[in-house]
Scaffold this motif. Structure first.
Motif, PDB file in Angstrom:
ATOM      1  N   VAL B  91       0.825  -1.215   0.000  1.00  0.00           N
ATOM      2  CA  VAL B  91       0.000   0.000   0.000  1.00  0.00           C
ATOM      3  C   VAL B  91       0.862   1.271   0.000  1.00  0.00           C
ATOM      4  CG1 VAL B  91      -1.731   1.296   1.281  1.00  0.00           C
ATOM      5  CG2 VAL B  91      -2.010  -1.157   0.950  1.00  0.00           C
ATOM      6  N   PRO B  92       1.891   1.365   0.881  1.00  0.00           N
ATOM      7  CA  PRO B  92       2.756   2.558   0.789  1.00  0.00           C
ATOM      8  C   PRO B  92       3.386   2.707  -0.592  1.00  0.00           C
ATOM      9  CG  PRO B  92       3.191   1.382   2.822  1.00  0.00           C
ATOM     10  CD  PRO B  92       2.253   0.522   2.031  1.00  0.00           C
ATOM     11  N   LEU B  93       3.791   1.597  -1.205  1.00  0.00           N
ATOM     12  CA  LEU B  93       4.375   1.682  -2.545  1.00  0.00           C
ATOM     13  C   LEU B  93       3.362   2.234  -3.544  1.00  0.00           C
ATOM     14  CD1 LEU B  93       6.448  -1.625  -2.951  1.00  0.00           C
ATOM     15  CD2 LEU B  93       7.302   0.709  -2.763  1.00  0.00           C
ATOM     16  N   GLY B  94       2.145   1.680  -3.498  1.00  0.00           N
ATOM     17  CA  GLY B  94       1.108   2.118  -4.434  1.00  0.00           C
ATOM     18  C   GLY B  94       0.763   3.589  -4.234  1.00  0.00           C
ATOM     19  N   LEU B  95       0.649   4.008  -2.956  1.00  0.00           N
ATOM     20  CA  LEU B  95       0.311   5.408  -2.674  1.00  0.00           C
ATOM     21  C   LEU B  95       1.446   6.334  -3.100  1.00  0.00           C
ATOM     22  CD1 LEU B  95      -1.416   5.201   0.832  1.00  0.00           C
ATOM     23  CD2 LEU B  95      -2.478   5.495  -1.391  1.00  0.00           C
ATOM     24  N   ALA B  96       2.682   5.901  -2.826  1.00  0.00           N
ATOM     25  CA  ALA B  96       3.826   6.732  -3.205  1.00  0.00           C
ATOM     26  C   ALA B  96       3.866   6.902  -4.719  1.00  0.00           C
ATOM     27  CB  ALA B  96       5.124   6.099  -2.709  1.00  0.00           C
ATOM     28  N   ALA B  97       3.550   5.829  -5.453  1.00  0.00           N
ATOM     29  CA  ALA B  97       3.567   5.904  -6.913  1.00  0.00           C
ATOM     30  C   ALA B  97       2.633   7.004  -7.396  1.00  0.00           C
ATOM     31  CB  ALA B  97       3.152   4.565  -7.518  1.00  0.00           C
ATOM     32  N   VAL B  98       1.480   7.136  -6.753  1.00  0.00           N
ATOM     33  CA  VAL B  98       0.511   8.145  -7.183  1.00  0.00           C
ATOM     34  C   VAL B  98       0.896   9.533  -6.673  1.00  0.00           C
ATOM     35  CG1 VAL B  98      -1.881   8.886  -7.028  1.00  0.00           C
ATOM     36  CG2 VAL B  98      -1.341   6.478  -7.377  1.00  0.00           C
ATOM     37  N   ALA B  99       1.277   9.623  -5.378  1.00  0.00           N
ATOM     38  CA  ALA B  99       1.526  10.939  -4.782  1.00  0.00           C
ATOM     39  C   ALA B  99       2.766  11.590  -5.387  1.00  0.00           C
ATOM     40  CB  ALA B  99       1.674  10.816  -3.268  1.00  0.00           C
ATOM     41  N   TRP B 100       3.804  10.805  -5.643  1.00  0.00           N
ATOM     42  CA  TRP B 100       5.030  11.388  -6.199  1.00  0.00           C
ATOM     43  C   TRP B 100       5.045  11.334  -7.730  1.00  0.00           C
ATOM     44  CZ3 TRP B 100       5.182  10.028  -1.134  1.00  0.00           C
ATOM     45  CH2 TRP B 100       5.868  10.872  -0.274  1.00  0.00           C
ATOM     46  N   GLY B 101       4.547  10.236  -8.288  1.00  0.00           N
ATOM     47  CA  GLY B 101       4.520  10.099  -9.747  1.00  0.00           C
ATOM     48  C   GLY B 101       5.924   9.973 -10.325  1.00  0.00           C
ATOM     49  N   GLY B 102       6.040  10.189 -11.622  1.00  0.00           N
ATOM     50  CA  GLY B 102       7.339  10.225 -12.300  1.00  0.00           C
ATOM     51  C   GLY B 102       8.172   8.984 -12.056  1.00  0.00           C
ATOM     52  N   VAL B 104       9.292   7.640  -9.308  1.00  0.00           N
ATOM     53  CA  VAL B 104       8.823   6.767  -8.220  1.00  0.00           C
ATOM     54  C   VAL B 104       7.781   5.795  -8.767  1.00  0.00           C
ATOM     55  CG1 VAL B 104       7.681   6.705  -5.985  1.00  0.00           C
ATOM     56  CG2 VAL B 104       9.253   8.558  -6.521  1.00  0.00           C
ATOM     57  N   GLU B 105       6.839   6.341  -9.559  1.00  0.00           N
ATOM     58  CA  GLU B 105       5.793   5.497 -10.120  1.00  0.00           C
ATOM     59  C   GLU B 105       6.394   4.441 -11.036  1.00  0.00           C
ATOM     60  OE1 GLU B 105       2.769   7.590 -12.306  1.00  0.00           O
ATOM     61  OE2 GLU B 105       1.349   5.999 -11.791  1.00  0.00           O
ATOM     62  N   TRP B 106       7.348   4.863 -11.857  1.00  0.00           N
ATOM     63  CA  TRP B 106       7.996   3.933 -12.791  1.00  0.00           C
ATOM     64  C   TRP B 106       8.657   2.794 -12.016  1.00  0.00           C
ATOM     65  CZ3 TRP B 106      12.885   2.070 -13.861  1.00  0.00           C
ATOM     66  CH2 TRP B 106      13.046   1.451 -15.124  1.00  0.00           C
ATOM     67  N   LEU B 107       9.386   3.173 -10.955  1.00  0.00           N
ATOM     68  CA  LEU B 107      10.083   2.164 -10.157  1.00  0.00           C
ATOM     69  C   LEU B 107       9.109   1.174  -9.522  1.00  0.00           C
ATOM     70  CD1 LEU B 107      12.998   3.837  -8.193  1.00  0.00           C
ATOM     71  CD2 LEU B 107      13.044   1.766  -9.580  1.00  0.00           C
ATOM     72  N   VAL B 108       8.029   1.717  -8.939  1.00  0.00           N
ATOM     73  CA  VAL B 108       7.046   0.843  -8.281  1.00  0.00           C
ATOM     74  C   VAL B 108       6.435  -0.121  -9.290  1.00  0.00           C
ATOM     75  CG1 VAL B 108       4.786   0.819  -7.162  1.00  0.00           C
ATOM     76  CG2 VAL B 108       6.519   2.453  -6.428  1.00  0.00           C
ATOM     77  N   LEU B 109       6.131   0.385 -10.477  1.00  0.00           N
ATOM     78  CA  LEU B 109       5.520  -0.482 -11.490  1.00  0.00           C
ATOM     79  C   LEU B 109       6.485  -1.583 -11.928  1.00  0.00           C
ATOM     80  CD1 LEU B 109       3.475   1.959 -13.720  1.00  0.00           C
ATOM     81  CD2 LEU B 109       2.655   0.209 -12.149  1.00  0.00           C
ATOM     82  N   ARG B 110       7.748  -1.218 -12.154  1.00  0.00           N
ATOM     83  CA  ARG B 110       8.712  -2.243 -12.575  1.00  0.00           C
ATOM     84  C   ARG B 110       8.920  -3.264 -11.455  1.00  0.00           C
ATOM     85  NH1 ARG B 110       7.702   0.455 -16.308  1.00  0.00           N
ATOM     86  NH2 ARG B 110       6.041  -1.074 -16.167  1.00  0.00           N
ATOM     87  N   LEU B 111       8.985  -2.748 -10.216  1.00  0.00           N
ATOM     88  CA  LEU B 111       9.176  -3.634  -9.068  1.00  0.00           C
ATOM     89  C   LEU B 111       8.023  -4.636  -8.991  1.00  0.00           C
ATOM     90  CD1 LEU B 111      11.396  -3.543  -6.882  1.00  0.00           C
ATOM     91  CD2 LEU B 111       9.683  -2.606  -5.351  1.00  0.00           C
ATOM     92  N   SER B 112       6.813  -4.146  -9.239  1.00  0.00           N
ATOM     93  CA  SER B 112       5.675  -5.058  -9.132  1.00  0.00           C
ATOM     94  C   SER B 112       5.664  -6.022 -10.317  1.00  0.00           C
ATOM     95  CB  SER B 112       4.371  -4.278  -8.989  1.00  0.00           C
ATOM     96  OG  SER B 112       3.759  -4.079 -10.221  1.00  0.00           O
ATOM     97  N   ASP B 113       6.131  -5.582 -11.494  1.00  0.00           N
ATOM     98  CA  ASP B 113       6.279  -6.499 -12.634  1.00  0.00           C
ATOM     99  C   ASP B 113       7.201  -7.652 -12.264  1.00  0.00           C
ATOM    100  OD1 ASP B 113       4.696  -5.170 -14.338  1.00  0.00           O
ATOM    101  OD2 ASP B 113       6.285  -4.309 -15.585  1.00  0.00           O
TER     102      ASP B 113
END
Lengths: 523, 282, 322
Positions: B91-102, B104-113
């Protein structure tokens, strides 16, 4: 014999009545308009004629089409819809199947109509009639503009050469210029084909321009109906009178504002550009989009400046940079003598300007009380004592004509008009000098728009506010603004006092905007 | 959520009641079971259901009802810890992806991939290869599997919230990314997380059973529903009862949790149907 | 904007993402299995091994080289099909895995096909009969199917069809080239056991997706054109509803491979799962490493195929940044 005859139609959901005891007749060749605000039941009435009501609806009463009651079986009803009724809906993006080309979808309508005995209706003829080019046939809905999508919808509705066309808010999702061309298209087709039209709209002027008969709906009831001319010349119902009054915007005049002594502008925008890049870091990314392209302008203290232009012209992007939600790519902004580039706006300066959003339904967190939402901007002022915090909230909510007791409540307890008042209260809570108003009334029902505009002009005088209004609504702008700026493709193409600008438009866009205005209703 | 709403959703009430009942049954086993779990008595083995042993006895003469009680506890604890890990990290990862974007979001998405490329069984295999099998192994495997699920659900929900004007209003009020995530995003995706948590709990119980069954999860002398099935494996052709009891228990618990999840989704917000993720079991 | 150019762009990006994910996944596996145990040779041989034996194994495994060289050598070897030598069986890992994949892969495919053939029609039927008795009955069935552990269902199937009715074998596997018919019979029960929960999930997802699509405006447009409700759902709804189903289908195939590992146990099938469990108990890290990376490749490749299928079905994804 009437083409459509509705007798005591009642539509309910879970026991709540959405339409009650509605009776009306649409004669063959009529262009019948139904006016009403959101939730008045006008769309349900239209859908019931085509047998397209949601499954959950409980219906009673009678509807007859061309003298025979609507069939009960879905099969027969579908055939009636396919051959004799054409429909155009509000939002052409969702009303078209995203996975099929426009051509396939229009062909499908032609095949379903199965009109071999009349004359073979060819796809090119239909496209020609609605003003689409042959090249559009192979496109998918997402590859067309809103206006082109709505033309494709109209082509589908016309495929069976229907006797009745039902148009449910066909233009409210389109921008002003496209809106006018689509309305003109519908008028032309109706006249040429002698087709009966049922036109559903919240826009009283559109109905007046298009229809010869009109019905006014409110809260599920038909409060008035008759010939368009009679109804608007001598309205019988109070509600009709109120709608008519709201459609005629009066100029809100106010005493000349006292400008700052040194004459320096409150806000100065210096050669500001905003460029968006897509496609990340890949070398083959798309060309950058210049949303705002070298805009310079000054706003003096106490002024009311309006920024108009079609959707996508960059006016909202500019507003977002001014209030510090986005950064400029080039140039700078100066507010009250301090320069900034957007998001680096320091807190105390942030307290000096605020924004009122377009949609009052999404501008409050549904899980927070109004008091908590209103108090949020007070962070900008540093630590306030509890008493001062509450005094500020009370001052703001009373300024917009609401009571302190409402601070304890949650957003869902308020109507759209009340929420927009609360949004204005939040914008005032830090006692700002500049307030940016992004389409402040366009999401509201027509009948409450006037009240909110009155409130805004009163507040401007009482608090010495400076306004920047972002809008596409020329009538509202004419009523409020001291100076109007016309924006196109990221640049300001024309500016001037509203009276001058509207009387003698110079730029092509301004001319087109003026031409697209629907005529005022003769009182 | 209150009693009145429960009354309007009878299947939700039944599901929640059944799930709570099973959870309580497991909890009680900490203090009391009809027979001590470790009590082996070869003389009394393979007894059918009777008044003394409600669900009979197993191949070692242990009381099946007591085993089921304790096994249910293990299943709930392992699956529950897996959900807590998933929520705590995802949840913190998902929220950070949205709140920070750019970035951070890219990293979270790749990490989840990348995490999605490791189904729970593979994670369990890797851990077991290094440290040997055990309950902790199952918790970590299920937890890691849950992380990208919750990250994506949180991001999906928060993306819809972030476009709302009240988030922009909060930015205007000078709130930073972390404050916006905590004050506006998290509370508004809570119902989404509760629904997904229920679904992941039921998937976790299935996954624990599978992992223990192949010997990568819970180890004797501890017991779990999956381990009971493993014990019954070599005997099930002769004594099918031994595998029917734990198997049926798993089915009932999972049905109860799934009904609760579906019911919560409908009761809290009908719109959630579009956003919820529906993942297969590992 | 040329559609062809955008399509190529899309493919290139997706392939690059696929390769990057695999590279990082390989790195994670390498870190866990080669670096975390300290000295893999000592880990494999146990504490009682002589220093000479450990040194010999170290040389054989190439452990004297620095870590990054070993990693690159491993990845480079895999690219040309060399997964190293199993430390216990002294056979090429690639050969061992390929032999077992001949069981695991067909089993997953059979289960996949069965679950699609059963699950999607049930979901469509339930959605068309929404709120009626058929819908309720089918959804109760699906709700139960989702909750049944596949390996337990395998045990029940054996009990009924192999032990009581004696229609099919209880377990074991006859290789395809010896007797394809017998191989197929051996796969029937495990295939069904795997397919049941997946079919139930698919039925539920399909129903939800179709019900959602049914509420979309374009279904109303299709009806306005002259279709009945069910015609509109068939001709416009099903295709649109398949989009979310596709995503689940991709996830499911990945989970099926994992599920196969568990179900193989019930039916004594010589698949990848049994190979891995033996390797774990014998501390054959080279084999575990090879088998896990193969599973990761299959999972990631499935996701890639789904992505590409999506772009093929949905015109909105072509020529747009994703």
């Amino acid at each position: 014999m009437a083409l459509v005859e509705i007798d005591h139609l009642t539509i309910g959901f879970d026991g709540r009545k959405a339409v009650s005891h509605l009776s009306l007749r649409i004669e063959r060749g009529d262009r019948f308009g139904i006016i009403g605000e959101s939730g008045s039941g006008k769309s349900l009435t239209a859908l019931s004629i085509a047998g397209l009501l949601p499954d959950a609806a409980q219906v009673s009463g009678h509807i007859a089409f061309d003298g025979t009651p609507l069939p009960d079986s879905e099969q027969a009803m579908a055939r009636l819809r396919g051959k004799r009724i054409g429909m155009v809906f509000q939002e052409p993006m969702t009303a078209l199947n995203p996975l099929m080309t426009i051509g396939e979808q229009i062909e499908e309508a032609i095949n379903l109509a199965g009109i071999t005995e009349v004359m073979p209706l060819a796809l090119p003829d239909l496209l020609d009639e609605v003003g689409l080019a042959a090249g559009h046939v192979g496109r998918f809905p997402h590859q067309l503009s809103g206006g082109q999508r709505q033309r494709a919808m109209i082509a589908m509705a016309l495929a069976s050469q229907p006797e009745l066309m039902i148009a449910d808010e066909p233009t409210s999702a389109l921008d002003a210029i496209t809106q006018r061309t689509v309305l003109d298209l519908i008028t032309d087709i109706c006249k040429r084909r002698h087709m009966t039209l049922l036109f559903i709209s919240h826009d009283i002027r559109a109905v007046a321009a298009l229809c010869d008969r009109v019905g006014v709906m409110r809260a599920g009831e038909l409060v008035e109906q008759g010939d368009t001319g009679d109804v608007f010349r001598a309205p019988q119902a109070d509600y009709t009178r109120k709608l008519l009054a709201a459609s005629q915007m009066q100029r809100r005049d106010r005493p000349a504002a006292a400008t700052q002594a040194d004459g320096a502008p409150l806000l100065r925008i210096e050669n500001v550009s905003r460029v968006y890049r897509h496609g990340g870091l890949w070398p083959w990314r798309d060309a950058p989009v210049r949303a705002v392209d070298g805009v310079s302008l000054d706003i003096a203290a106490g002024e009311c400046v309006a920024l108009v232009g079609p959707s996508g012209c960059g006016k909202t992007t500019l507003a977002r940079m001014i209030v510090g939600l986005d950064d400029v790519s080039a140039g700078q902004l100066v507010f009250d003598g301090a320069a900034y580039r957007g998001r680096n706006l320091p807190p105390l300066l942030r307290a000096g300007l605020s924004l009122v959003f377009q949609d009052p339904f999404s501008s409050f967190d549904p899980r927070m009380t109004i008091g908590d939402s209103l108090g949020e901007p007070l962070h900008l002022l540093g630590r306030l004592s509890r008493a001062e915090h509450e005094a500020r909230l009370a001052e703001a909510i009373e300024a917009v004509g609401l009571s302190v007791a409402m601070l304890e409540r949650y957003p869902h307890e308020f109507s759209g008009g009340q929420r927009q008042r609360l949004a204005i209260a939040r914008a005032l809570v830090t006692r700002p000098r500049l307030v940016v108003l992004d389409e402040p009334v366009s999401a509201l029902d027509v009948s409450v728009r006037g009240d909110v505009l009155d409130l805004l002009s009163r507040l401007q005088v009482e608090h010495g506010l400076t306004y920047l209004i972002i809008s596409h609504d020329l009538d509202m702008v004419a009523a409020m603004a001291d100076r109007v700026l016309v924006m196109e493709k990221g640049q300001i193409v024309e500016e001037g006092a509203p009276q001058r600008l509207f009387a003698e438009p110079q730029h092509d866009l301004t001319k087109a905007l003026m031409a697209a205005r629907l005529p005022e209703i003769a009182a | 959520m209150n009693w009145q709403q429960l009354g309007r959703h009878p299947s939700l009430a039944i599901g929640l009641m059944a799930a709570t009942l099973f959870a309580l049954l497991g909890l009680v086993s900490l203090w009391w079971t009809p027979f001590p779990i470790e009590q082996i008595s070869i003389a009394r083995r393979f007894l059918g259901p009777a008044t003394e042993h409600w669900l009979g006895t197993d191949h070692l003469g242990r009381d099946m009802f007591s085993l089921v009680m304790r096994g249910t506890l293990t299943s709930f604890v392992v699956a529950g810890l897996g959900v807590i890990i998933g929520i705590g990290v995802g949840v913190p990862l998902g929220l950070a992806a949205v709140a920070w974007g750019g970035m951070v979001e890219w990293l979270v998405l790749r990490l989840s991939d990348i995490t999605f490329a490791f189904p729970a069984v593979i994670v369990a295999i890797l851990i077991a290869a290094l440290f040997g099998p055990g309950e902790i192994n199952a918790v970590i495997a299920i937890g890691i599997f849950n992380i990208p699920v919750f990250a994506r659900v949180a991001r999906g929900g928060a993306l819809a919230i972030a476009t709302q004007d009240y988030v922009a209003a909060a930015r205007l009020a000078g709130l930073g990314n972390a404050a916006i995530a905590a004050r506006h995003l998290l509370p508004n995706i809570m119902s989404l997380l509760i629904v997904q948590g229920t679904i992941q709990l039921s998937l976790g119980i299935l996954a624990e059973a599978g992992l223990s069954y192949i010997g990568l999860g819970t180890q004797p002398p501890a017991t779990s529903l999956g381990l009971m099935l493993r014990d019954a494996q070599s005997l099930f052709l002769i004594h099918p009862w031994l595998s029917v009891v734990p198997g049926l228990t798993i089915v009932l618990i999972v049905i109860a949790l799934n009904i609760s999840g579906d019911g919560l989704r409908d009761a809290i917000d009908p719109r959630l149907r579009h956003e919820g993720l529906n993942h297969g079991a590992g | 904007m040329g559609g062809g150019f955008h399509m190529t762009l899309f493919l290139v990006r997706r392939m690059a993402g696929f390769a990057a994910t695999l590279f990082v996944a390989a790195l994670v596996i390498f870190l866990l299995l080669d670096l975390l145990p300290g000295d893999p040779a000592r880990f494999i041989l146990g504490i009682n091994a002589t220093p000479e034996a450990v040194a010999a194994l170290r040389t054989q495994m190439g452990l004297d080289a620095p870590a990054h060289e070993r990693f690159l050598a491993w990845v480079g070897g895999m690219l040309v099909g060399d997964f190293g030598l199993s430390t216990t069986q002294r056979l090429p890992v690639a050969e061992l895995i390929a032999e077992r994949m001949a069981v695991t892969l067909p089993l997953s495919l059979i289960a996949m096909v069965v679950s699609v053939v059963v699950g999607l029609p049930i979901g469509i039927l339930a959605a068309m009969r929404r709120g009626k008795a058929t819908d309720t009955a089918l959804m109760v069935l699906a709700q139960t199917g989702v909750a049944i552990p596949n390996f337990w269902f395998g045990m029940l199937l054996t009990l009924v069809f192999a032990v009581t009715l004696r229609w099919l074998p209880t377990g074991g596997f006859i290789p395809w080239d010896e007797d394809a018919g017998a191989a197929m019979r051996g796969m029937t029960l495990p295939g069904l056991a795997l397919a049941l929960p997946q079919a139930s999930i698919l039925a539920r997802v399909m129903r939800t997706a179709l019900v959602d699509v049914t509420e979309q405006d374009f279904i109303r447009t299709a009806r306005a054109k002259g279709m009945t409700k069910s015609e509109a759902i068939w001709r416009h709804g099903v295709r649109n509803a398949l989009l979310p189903v596709l995503t689940i289908l991709g996830l499911q195939f990945a989970f099926l491979i994992a599920g196969t590992i568990i179900v193989e146990n019930v039916f004594y099938l010589p698949g990848l799962g049994r190979l891995i469990f033996t390797a774990i108990s014998e501390r054959d890290l080279v084999l575990v490493r090879g088998a896990t990376i193969v599973l990761v490749v299959v999972t990631t490749a499935t996701m890639l195929v789904v992505d590409l299928a999506y772009a093929f079905v949905d015109p909105r994804l072509k020529g747009r940044d994703a």
